[in-house]
Structures are given as structure tokens and as C-alpha cells.
Motif scaffolding. Structure first.
Motif, PDB file in Angstrom:
ATOM      1  N   LEU A  81       0.843  -1.199   0.000  1.00 37.27           N
ATOM      2  CA  LEU A  81       0.000   0.000   0.000  1.00 37.27           C
ATOM      3  C   LEU A  81       0.873   1.242   0.000  1.00 37.27           C
ATOM      4  O   LEU A  81       1.654   1.456   0.917  1.00 37.27           O
ATOM      5  N   SER A  82       0.720   2.038  -1.038  1.00 41.23           N
ATOM      6  CA  SER A  82       1.453   3.308  -1.081  1.00 41.23           C
ATOM      7  C   SER A  82       0.597   4.379  -0.436  1.00 41.23           C
ATOM      8  O   SER A  82      -0.606   4.429  -0.652  1.00 41.23           O
ATOM      9  N   VAL A  83       1.236   5.218   0.368  1.00 45.31           N
ATOM     10  CA  VAL A  83       0.521   6.312   1.024  1.00 45.31           C
ATOM     11  C   VAL A  83       1.252   7.613   0.737  1.00 45.31           C
ATOM     12  O   VAL A  83       2.444   7.602   0.443  1.00 45.31           O
ATOM     13  N   PRO A  84       0.543   8.764   0.806  1.00 49.02           N
ATOM     14  CA  PRO A  84       1.200  10.031   0.488  1.00 49.02           C
ATOM     15  C   PRO A  84       2.301  10.371   1.491  1.00 49.02           C
ATOM     16  O   PRO A  84       2.076  10.307   2.693  1.00 49.02           O
ATOM     17  N   GLY A  85       3.473  10.702   0.988  1.00 47.85           N
ATOM     18  CA  GLY A  85       4.550  11.226   1.821  1.00 47.85           C
ATOM     19  C   GLY A  85       5.116  10.290   2.859  1.00 47.85           C
ATOM     20  O   GLY A  85       5.685  10.747   3.853  1.00 47.85           O
ATOM     21  N   CYS A  91      -4.044   7.771   8.268  1.00 49.11           N
ATOM     22  CA  CYS A  91      -3.995   8.917   9.181  1.00 49.11           C
ATOM     23  C   CYS A  91      -2.800   9.783   8.812  1.00 49.11           C
ATOM     24  O   CYS A  91      -1.658   9.336   8.877  1.00 49.11           O
ATOM     25  N   ARG A  92      -3.070  11.013   8.415  1.00 47.97           N
ATOM     26  CA  ARG A  92      -1.998  11.895   7.930  1.00 47.97           C
ATOM     27  C   ARG A  92      -1.095  12.348   9.072  1.00 47.97           C
ATOM     28  O   ARG A  92      -0.009  12.866   8.853  1.00 47.97           O
ATOM     29  N   LYS A  93      -1.537  12.157  10.328  1.00 55.26           N
ATOM     30  CA  LYS A  93      -0.736  12.627  11.451  1.00 55.26           C
ATOM     31  C   LYS A  93       0.222  11.544  11.955  1.00 55.26           C
ATOM     32  O   LYS A  93       1.415  11.769  12.038  1.00 55.26           O
ATOM     33  N   CYS A  94      -0.292  10.378  12.304  1.00 57.05           N
ATOM     34  CA  CYS A  94       0.583   9.322  12.847  1.00 57.05           C
ATOM     35  C   CYS A  94       1.056   8.369  11.754  1.00 57.05           C
ATOM     36  O   CYS A  94       1.926   7.539  11.992  1.00 57.05           O
ATOM     37  N   GLY A  95       0.484   8.465  10.559  1.00 59.34           N
ATOM     38  CA  GLY A  95       0.940   7.639   9.449  1.00 59.34           C
ATOM     39  C   GLY A  95       0.451   6.209   9.490  1.00 59.34           C
ATOM     40  O   GLY A  95       0.926   5.376   8.723  1.00 59.34           O
ATOM     41  N   ARG A  96      -0.491   5.898  10.402  1.00 60.89           N
ATOM     42  CA  ARG A  96      -0.990   4.523  10.476  1.00 60.89           C
ATOM     43  C   ARG A  96      -2.045   4.280   9.399  1.00 60.89           C
ATOM     44  O   ARG A  96      -2.726   5.201   8.955  1.00 60.89           O
ATOM     45  N   GLU A 120      -7.323  -2.121 -15.030  1.00 62.39           N
ATOM     46  CA  GLU A 120      -7.159  -3.438 -14.394  1.00 62.39           C
ATOM     47  C   GLU A 120      -7.551  -3.419 -12.927  1.00 62.39           C
ATOM     48  O   GLU A 120      -7.943  -4.433 -12.358  1.00 62.39           O
ATOM     49  N   SER A 121      -7.397  -2.276 -12.275  1.00 62.70           N
ATOM     50  CA  SER A 121      -7.748  -2.189 -10.855  1.00 62.70           C
ATOM     51  C   SER A 121      -7.944  -0.724 -10.507  1.00 62.70           C
ATOM     52  O   SER A 121      -7.690   0.155 -11.342  1.00 62.70           O
ATOM     53  N   HIS A 122      -8.402  -0.463  -9.311  1.00 58.79           N
ATOM     54  CA  HIS A 122      -8.481   0.918  -8.849  1.00 58.79           C
ATOM     55  C   HIS A 122      -8.185   0.941  -7.364  1.00 58.79           C
ATOM     56  O   HIS A 122      -8.215  -0.084  -6.682  1.00 58.79           O
ATOM     57  N   ARG A 123      -7.843   2.127  -6.851  1.00 56.00           N
ATOM     58  CA  ARG A 123      -7.527   2.257  -5.435  1.00 56.00           C
ATOM     59  C   ARG A 123      -8.330   3.374  -4.827  1.00 56.00           C
ATOM     60  O   ARG A 123      -8.613   4.370  -5.488  1.00 56.00           O
ATOM     61  N   LEU A 124      -8.659   3.208  -3.564  1.00 56.01           N
ATOM     62  CA  LEU A 124      -9.335   4.269  -2.832  1.00 56.01           C
ATOM     63  C   LEU A 124      -8.678   4.352  -1.466  1.00 56.01           C
ATOM     64  O   LEU A 124      -8.572   3.354  -0.759  1.00 56.01           O
ATOM     65  N   LEU A 125      -8.181   5.523  -1.109  1.00 60.00           N
ATOM     66  CA  LEU A 125      -7.541   5.721   0.190  1.00 60.00           C
ATOM     67  C   LEU A 125      -8.234   6.890   0.873  1.00 60.00           C
ATOM     68  O   LEU A 125      -8.203   8.011   0.371  1.00 60.00           O
ATOM     69  N   LEU A 126      -8.873   6.618   1.999  1.00 60.03           N
ATOM     70  CA  LEU A 126      -9.439   7.708   2.787  1.00 60.03           C
ATOM     71  C   LEU A 126      -8.290   8.325   3.569  1.00 60.03           C
ATOM     72  O   LEU A 126      -7.441   7.613   4.097  1.00 60.03           O
ATOM     73  N   ILE A 127      -8.236   9.645   3.634  1.00 61.66           N
ATOM     74  CA  ILE A 127      -7.137  10.333   4.317  1.00 61.66           C
ATOM     75  C   ILE A 127      -7.718  11.277   5.353  1.00 61.66           C
ATOM     76  O   ILE A 127      -8.698  11.977   5.074  1.00 61.66           O
ATOM     77  N   GLY A 128      -7.137  11.288   6.550  1.00 64.16           N
ATOM     78  CA  GLY A 128      -7.626  12.179   7.597  1.00 64.16           C
ATOM     79  C   GLY A 128      -6.967  11.855   8.918  1.00 64.16           C
ATOM     80  O   GLY A 128      -5.767  11.570   8.949  1.00 64.16           O
TER      81      GLY A 128
END
Ligand code: ZN
Ligand code: ZN
Length: 133
Positions: A61-65, A82-87, A112-120
Motif C-alpha cells: 500500500l502506497s501512502v502520500p509522503g 492517518c496523515r498525522k501518525c501515518g498509520r 485493471e484495478s483501482h484504489r481508494l484511500l481515505l485520508i484524515g
């Protein structure tokens, strides 16, 4: 003999991931692996994680930053970051197979696929944030 050691180390990594539903990063997994097998190297953990994701036996799983996270659950599902603790947490949203389609305007493309990442913020971080104010 070397090959046997390889598969043992791979099994250890798979076992650690299966027993740990927190979507750890490679570094976190390395620390967990080292606690059980002090001689394991960081390179071995990274190499096995790459191999296992290429084989589709775990999900990267790739996450921003931040560094990639790993998930032993290879079923299609969404995540919350979680953009604060990175979990990273599982987000129990039904998977939308119908999003795996190509818009008509994109002739020649094949989805072929798609991704959805909730961020907060996770509950812990949301609480801390509220206290800071
Ligand atoms: Zn958090
Ligand atoms: Zn997950």
C-alpha cells in the motif's frame, strides 16, 4: 541450505504479517522479525516483501509522503490513512467492482484495478488535535 533458510525467513515474514493487522511498514516488520530472529538482515526483509508482493501473496500500500505499508489480506478492500501518525487502517466500505472499467473517452486504455484511500485523522489523533485547541 541457503534456499531452506530463505524460505524460513519468508515464512517468518508472512507469519508476522498475518498475526499483525496494523499494516506495518518494511522497517516495522524488520524490527518485529529481528525480535524473533536476531540474525535477519534489513535487506532480507525488504527483498522478501518485494518478492511476496510481486507474487501477489501480500498487498503493498502506497501512502502520500511516507513509506509503503504491507497487508497480508490480499482480498480487495479499501484503507484509511492517518496523515498525522501515518498509520493505515482497513476501511469497511464495500468494494466497487464497477469502478474497474475504462471511461468511454479513453479509447485504447485498459483498466485493471483501482484504489481508494481515505485520508484524515484516526480517533487518537483527532482527540489530541481537539485537546491542543
Ligand atoms: Zn493517527
Ligand atoms: Zn488492509
Amino acid at each position: 541450505l541457503a534456499q531452506m533458510r530463505n524460505s524460513q525467513q519468508r515464512n517468518l515474514i508472512v507469519r508476522l504479517l498475518e498475526n499483525n493487522r496494523t499494516h506495518p511498514t518494511a522497517d516495522e516488520l524488520y524490527e518485529m522479525a529481528r525480535a524473533q530472529e536476531p540474525k535477519i538482515s534489513r535487506g532480507t526483509v525488504y527483498r522478501n516483501l518485494n518478492l511476496l508482493s510481486d507474487l501477489g501473496e501480500l498487498q503493498r500500500l502506497s501512502v502520500p509522503g511516507g513509506p509503503d505499508h504491507y497487508d497480508s489480506n490480499t482480498n480487495k478492500h479499501y484503507h484509511f490513512f492517518c496523515r498525522k501518525c501515518g498509520r493505515v487502517f482497513d476501511a469497511p466500505i464495500p468494494y466497487h467492482d464497477e469502478l474497474n472499467c475504462t471511461p468511454e473517452a479513453m479509447k485504447g486504455f485498459q483498466t485493471e484495478s483501482h484504489r481508494l484511500l481515505l485520508i484524515g485523522l484516526c480517533p487518537d489523533c483527532a482527540e489530541n488535535e481537539a485537546e491542543d485547541k
